[in-house]
Design a protein around this motif. Sequence first.
Motif: not given
Length: 124
Positions: A20-34
């Motif tokens: 909920s606090e992440a910007d779109p760039h960070r969301l993609i990073q989180m997907l890759m980390e996942g």
Amino acid sequence: MNAYAAMKQYQTVNVNAQISEADPHRLIQMLMEGGLQRVAQAKGAMRHGNVPLKGEQIGKAIAIIGGLREALDQKQGGEVAGNLDSLMQQRLSQANLRNDAALLDEVTALLREVKAGWDGIRQS
């Protein structure tokens, strides 16, 4: 509530807060980390002979890569982006069927390379 259930609940709350606090760039990073985490978990399950967990984690990795595909700009990424996505999904499926850790390593290397490029965007 046992410790495992409590930990899972904490992770769910923690991840939801991060999303909920992440910007779109960070969301993609989180997907890759996942995706990287799921491939690593699948490899661990493979080593321990835990076939159901291996299949579950590979399925989650495939779903994450599918989610990344949805975020791709096909005009910018073109054929390379589509081929990379297809290659990773094929390799994950083959790794699951063949019980081949080397194929999981290949996907990990590809995903790390893509992630490194994505991470570099933020720095520039």
